[in-house]
Design an enzyme around this catalytic site. Structure first.
Site, PDB file in Angstrom:
ATOM      1  N   ALA A   1      30.546  34.004  41.584  1.00 16.67           N
ATOM      2  CA  ALA A   1      29.421  34.666  42.240  1.00 16.67           C
ATOM      3  C   ALA A   1      29.610  36.176  42.201  1.00 16.67           C
ATOM      4  O   ALA A   1      30.722  36.686  42.348  1.00 16.67           O
ATOM      5  CB  ALA A   1      29.313  34.201  43.692  1.00 16.67           C
ATOM      6  N   THR A   2      28.522  36.883  42.018  1.00 20.80           N
ATOM      7  CA  THR A   2      28.567  38.344  41.999  1.00 20.80           C
ATOM      8  C   THR A   2      29.179  38.881  43.287  1.00 20.80           C
ATOM      9  O   THR A   2      29.974  39.824  43.263  1.00 20.80           O
ATOM     10  CB  THR A   2      27.155  38.924  41.784  1.00 20.80           C
ATOM     11  OG1 THR A   2      26.625  38.400  40.561  1.00 20.80           O
ATOM     12  CG2 THR A   2      27.183  40.435  41.725  1.00 20.80           C
ATOM     13  N   GLY A   3      28.823  38.281  44.413  1.00 26.30           N
ATOM     14  CA  GLY A   3      29.383  38.736  45.688  1.00 26.30           C
ATOM     15  C   GLY A   3      30.897  38.656  45.720  1.00 26.30           C
ATOM     16  O   GLY A   3      31.570  39.564  46.235  1.00 26.30           O
TER      17      GLY A   3
ATOM     18  N   HIS B   1      27.035  42.720  36.155  1.00 25.30           N
ATOM     19  CA  HIS B   1      27.640  41.387  36.088  1.00 25.30           C
ATOM     20  C   HIS B   1      27.013  40.752  34.856  1.00 25.30           C
ATOM     21  O   HIS B   1      25.958  40.124  34.928  1.00 25.30           O
ATOM     22  CB  HIS B   1      27.373  40.570  37.346  1.00 25.30           C
ATOM     23  CG  HIS B   1      28.222  39.339  37.407  1.00 25.30           C
ATOM     24  ND1 HIS B   1      28.268  38.537  38.524  1.00 25.30           N
ATOM     25  CD2 HIS B   1      29.069  38.775  36.508  1.00 25.30           C
ATOM     26  CE1 HIS B   1      29.097  37.530  38.300  1.00 25.30           C
ATOM     27  NE2 HIS B   1      29.590  37.652  37.078  1.00 25.30           N
TER      28      HIS B   1
ATOM     29  N   MET C   1      32.772  38.684  42.990  1.00 24.77           N
ATOM     30  CA  MET C   1      33.240  39.636  41.991  1.00 24.77           C
ATOM     31  C   MET C   1      33.369  41.033  42.605  1.00 24.77           C
ATOM     32  O   MET C   1      34.321  41.761  42.325  1.00 24.77           O
ATOM     33  CB  MET C   1      32.304  39.662  40.780  1.00 24.77           C
ATOM     34  CG  MET C   1      32.838  40.525  39.641  1.00 24.77           C
ATOM     35  SD  MET C   1      31.665  40.677  38.287  1.00 24.77           S
ATOM     36  CE  MET C   1      30.470  41.801  39.014  1.00 24.77           C
ATOM     37  N   VAL C   2      32.415  41.408  43.454  1.00 24.33           N
ATOM     38  CA  VAL C   2      32.484  42.702  44.136  1.00 24.33           C
ATOM     39  C   VAL C   2      33.796  42.798  44.914  1.00 24.33           C
ATOM     40  O   VAL C   2      34.511  43.803  44.847  1.00 24.33           O
ATOM     41  CB  VAL C   2      31.263  42.916  45.059  1.00 24.33           C
ATOM     42  CG1 VAL C   2      31.456  44.133  45.957  1.00 24.33           C
ATOM     43  CG2 VAL C   2      29.990  43.048  44.244  1.00 24.33           C
ATOM     44  N   GLY C   3      34.127  41.745  45.646  1.00 25.27           N
ATOM     45  CA  GLY C   3      35.371  41.750  46.415  1.00 25.27           C
ATOM     46  C   GLY C   3      36.608  41.872  45.543  1.00 25.27           C
ATOM     47  O   GLY C   3      37.557  42.584  45.890  1.00 25.27           O
TER      48      GLY C   3
ATOM     49  N   ARG D   1      34.861  54.637  47.225  1.00 19.97           N
ATOM     50  CA  ARG D   1      35.495  54.283  48.483  1.00 19.97           C
ATOM     51  C   ARG D   1      35.685  55.561  49.293  1.00 19.97           C
ATOM     52  O   ARG D   1      35.852  56.642  48.734  1.00 19.97           O
ATOM     53  CB  ARG D   1      36.857  53.610  48.257  1.00 19.97           C
ATOM     54  CG  ARG D   1      36.739  52.340  47.403  1.00 19.97           C
ATOM     55  CD  ARG D   1      38.004  51.533  47.390  1.00 19.97           C
ATOM     56  NE  ARG D   1      38.310  50.970  48.697  1.00 19.97           N
ATOM     57  CZ  ARG D   1      37.675  49.931  49.249  1.00 19.97           C
ATOM     58  NH1 ARG D   1      36.688  49.327  48.605  1.00 19.97           N
ATOM     59  NH2 ARG D   1      38.022  49.476  50.438  1.00 19.97           N
TER      60      ARG D   1
ATOM     61  N   GLU E   1      36.800  45.477  44.454  1.00 14.93           N
ATOM     62  CA  GLU E   1      37.247  46.304  45.578  1.00 14.93           C
ATOM     63  C   GLU E   1      38.751  46.157  45.792  1.00 14.93           C
ATOM     64  O   GLU E   1      39.452  47.146  46.038  1.00 14.93           O
ATOM     65  CB  GLU E   1      36.505  45.937  46.860  1.00 14.93           C
ATOM     66  CG  GLU E   1      35.079  46.435  46.898  1.00 14.93           C
ATOM     67  CD  GLU E   1      34.533  46.440  48.308  1.00 14.93           C
ATOM     68  OE1 GLU E   1      34.758  47.435  49.035  1.00 14.93           O
ATOM     69  OE2 GLU E   1      33.894  45.435  48.679  1.00 14.93           O
TER      70      GLU E   1
END
Length: 134
Positions: A41-43, A76, A45-47, A120, A50
């Site tokens: 999931a893209t969500g 993505h 992948m963001v994590g 960040r 990060e």
């Protein structure tokens, strides 16, 4: 922030995608997500991206500092199935006072899955947490 926090810092991280980091697991209460294919999931992948940026900063922050994600700007572009290994390369390209900008690329065994930038902000942990609702 330590004097070593300068553009040019690089880091490579690998992450083996488990079964529970797929789109249907992102919001299992949402039938729209549950109906989607079992791919990263893209969500999530963001994590992962990060985390690679946070790991790049180890040893470059003061003990009372943390960083918070402030902006994501990456693609993505390809699916990744569970069991695949994602390799994330990050490079700190800009330090503007407390704002940090990273360039990044992520790939699995088959393709580049993401490119772009991530920003960040460096904050004092205690000051940040003191402003959270209680």
């Amino acid at each position: 922030m330590k004097d070593t926090l300068q553009p040019g810092i690089t880091h490579t991280m690998t992450y083996k995608v488990p079964d529970n980091r797929t789109v249907p697991n992102l919001l299992p209460e949402a039938p729209e997500f549950v109906a989607m294919p079992e791919v990263l999931a893209t969500g999530y992948m963001v994590g992962i991206i990060e985390l690679a940026c946070m790991q790049a900063l180890h040893g470059h922050l003061d003990e009372d500092e943390i960083t918070l994600g402030t902006h994501v700007n990456f693609s993505h572009a390809a699916p990744t199935v569970p069991g695949s290994t994602v390799t994330v390369d990050v490079k700190l390209t800009d330090v503007d006072r407390r704002a940090l900008t990273f360039e990044m690329e992520a790939r699995d065994e088959h393709a580049t899955i993401s490119t772009g930038t991530h920003q960040r902000g460096v904050v004092n942990r205690e000051r940040f947490e003191s402003r959270l609702p209680r």
